[in-house]
Write an enzyme that holds these catalytic residues in place. Structure first.
Site, short mmCIF file in Angstrom:
data_model
loop_
_atom_site.label_atom_id
_atom_site.label_comp_id
_atom_site.label_asym_id
_atom_site.label_seq_id
_atom_site.Cartn_x
_atom_site.Cartn_y
_atom_site.Cartn_z
CG ASP A 61 2.48 66.69 15.77
OD1 ASP A 61 3.65 65.97 15.63
OD2 ASP A 61 1.41 66.46 15.98
CG ASP A 89 -2.35 65.41 17.15
OD1 ASP A 89 -1.93 64.70 16.55
OD2 ASP A 89 -1.63 66.37 17.44
CB THR A 124 4.16 63.10 19.36
OG1 THR A 124 3.56 64.67 19.24
CG2 THR A 124 3.64 62.10 18.58
CB THR A 125 5.32 67.08 22.78
OG1 THR A 125 4.90 67.62 21.74
CG2 THR A 125 6.47 68.10 23.52
#
Length: 545
Positions: free
Chosen positions: A63, A395, A96-97
């Site tokens: 994450d 998520d 997020t990545t």
């Protein structure tokens, strides 16, 4: 610095100041380095990172936000890159990545223009224009609507979201848990839909068992036991009262003084305490409840009175848990026992029981009729596995929530990035605008790299597919299969992502690139102990390397 005066930054001999193109190039370099750290964490074939925190604890995750939270950086530009992963996580819970990888690539795309002596404001203007065009095509022809009530379609979206995570092996289980939890906590009032996952969908992690044993309860679970060993631990259709007050004698504050002149007065004082507790209990017993939850303490005397009336009591319940119980069983939290009314009693719960899981006792309030709060019970082999499972599940919950609030989807697997890039390239007239369109291709390129495919060949074939797509009414959904690296049509494979996640990703990435390009000076006015000068941003960047 004098007392009463505003702080002034004085450029002394100890102050390091850097400005101009050098700073911009350093900022770009810092952004690229942060993006490189987590580039391998994108896609279904993502690698995990093992992080060691200062206390010696270990976190294993892919994450982006969780990784960057644990990294310590000195460079101010790198810090603002880390901040955008946190923003993305709080806002939409996923991507997020992607947002870091995109922001890093957009900064890198600007580097060549700075070296050609192009002014940063010109680049920024082009980037802004490109972002506006992106949003327009995303909200228009490139996204497709989805029916919120079509569970199979929603399950596909959530599945593609967790397909890149550790929990993907138990995909169906996680998808069902996420969708059921979001449906449970969805509240529609006055035409407004509210989905508060953080407050009303609590995740309880209990080591032991396997991940297949995880489930969502049609009610709640608390890590509590009844206060007295003889109280009932299994009650069907309980009547529940929720309190926010002590069931014990109210003790005076520290400045209270009591003067007792005779022995009888002391006895009378004790009698008053007993009468107070007795009155409180009688007010509760009058409503004939089976269960009493209170956020404060329950004295031994109160336990005695409640036990005689056949009432089970649970004390020191957290405020957040009490709110969840109120939503699940239809009770109202009352602050004083004198104010208890029949309408405050909760009757929606079907079963109360206390069970032992592992070493601890848990009380379950299940079989609730239309509960608006729930508990997700996670089981797993170790704490590390449970923590990663919880992160992945959060998520999935956020993605399910996003679809409920904005029911539009875009194709996953790098397809949407290629489609947006294609739209931008058709309009592109200037260099930076064009460069930003090419920067979007970093997502399909990274997906191909992470599963070991031939990147150049794959991307060339993908570009050709999108360039030959002439139907303006439907979006081109050709993308990369994150498992094999081959080209697939995501529509046929059923890999979709919520529009709100993509919009947030693009907005955040472009805005961050613009912000960092706008910086043309870093002034450090701090002085280290021992008279040493602080490191320059260039030295900081070298330390990071």
């Amino acid at each position: 610095m004098f007392p009463g005066r505003a702080p002034v930054l004085i450029l002394s001999q100890n102050t390091k100041r850097e400005s101009g193109k050098k700073v911009q190039l350093e900022n770009i370099n810092a952004g690229k380095q942060i993006a490189d750290v987590i580039r391998t964490c994108l896609g279904p074939q993502a690698m995990l990172k093992m992080l060691m925190d200062p206390m010696g604890g270990i976190v294993m995750t892919n994450d982006g936000n969780a990784i960057l939270r644990e990294i310590t950086v000195q460079h101010p530009a790198a810090k603002s890159m880390i901040e955008i992963a946190r923003t993305q996580d709080e806002e939409v819970g996923d991507g997020t990545t992607s947002v870091i990888v995109l922001a890093g690539e957009m900064l890198a795309a600007a580097e060549q223009f700075l070296e050609q002596q192009m002014h940063p404001t010109v680049i920024i203007r082009q980037y802004r224009q490109a972002l506006e065009d992106m949003i327009k095509v995303l909200e228009g022809p490139l996204s497709v609507p989805v029916d919120k009530n079509d569970k199979a379609a929603l399950a596909n979206v959530v599945k593609s979201c967790i397909g890149t995570k550790f929990i993907s092996k138990w995909g169906d289980l996680a998808v069902n848990i996420a969708l059921d939890a979001v449906n449970t906590v969805t509240l529609t009032e006055n035409g407004r839909t509210e989905v508060d996952i953080k407050r009303y969908a609590k995740v309880e992690k209990i080591p032991g068992g396997s991940i297949e044993d995880s489930k969502i309860l049609d009610g709640l679970m608390l890590n509590k036991d009844v206060t007295h060993p003889k109280m009932r631990r299994y009650i069907e259709n309980p009547r529940i009262i929720l309190l926010d007050c002590n069931l014990e004698y109210k003790k005076g504050e520290s400045q209270t003084n009591v003067e007792i002149s005779g022995e009888t007065n002391f006895t009378r004082l004790l009698e008053l305490e007993e009468e107070h507790v007795r009155r409180q209990c009688e007010e509760i017993i009058a409503l004939k409840p089976d269960l009493v939850f209170t956020e404060k303490g329950v004295s031994d005397l109160a336990q005695h009175f409640l036990l005689k009336a056949g009432i089970s009591a649970i004390r020191r319940v957290r405020k957040s848990d009490n709110n969840r119980i109120a939503r699940a069983c239809g009770a109202t939290i009352v602050n004083r026992t004198e104010e208890l009314r029949e309408t405050d009693v909760g009757t929606k719960c079907g079963l109360f029981e206390v069970k032992k899981l592992g070493d601890e006792y848990f009380c379950f309030l299940v079989k609730c009729k239309d509960p608006k709060a729930c508990t997700i019970l996670l089981r797993g082999a170790s704490k590390d596995i449970l923590n990663e499972t919880e992160r992945n599940l959060q998520d999935a919950l956020q993605v399910a929530r996003n679809i409920m609030l904005t029911p539009r989807l875009v194709a996953g697997g790098g397809a949407i990035e290629m489609a947006v890039a294609q739209h931008l390239l058709q309009k592109a007239t200037h260099g930076p605008y064009r460069a930003l369109a090419h920067a979007l291709e970093i997502i399909p390129r990274t997906l191909a790299q992470n599963c070991g495919a031939n990147t150049i060949r794959t991307l060339t074939a993908l570009r050709a597919k999108h360039a030959s797509h002439t139907d303006t009414t439907t979006p081109c959904t050709w993308g990369i299969d994150g498992e094999t690296g081959e080209l697939v049509e995501q529509k046929a494979k059923g890999i979709w992502e919520p529009l709100s996640v993509k919009l947030q990703t693009y907005k955040t990435a472009v805005e961050t690139a613009i912000l960092l390009l706008r910086i043309d000076g870093i002034v450090s006015g701090s002085k280290k102990k021992g008279g040493k000068e602080p490191p320059t941003p260039a030295e900081m960047a070298q330390q990071q390397e």
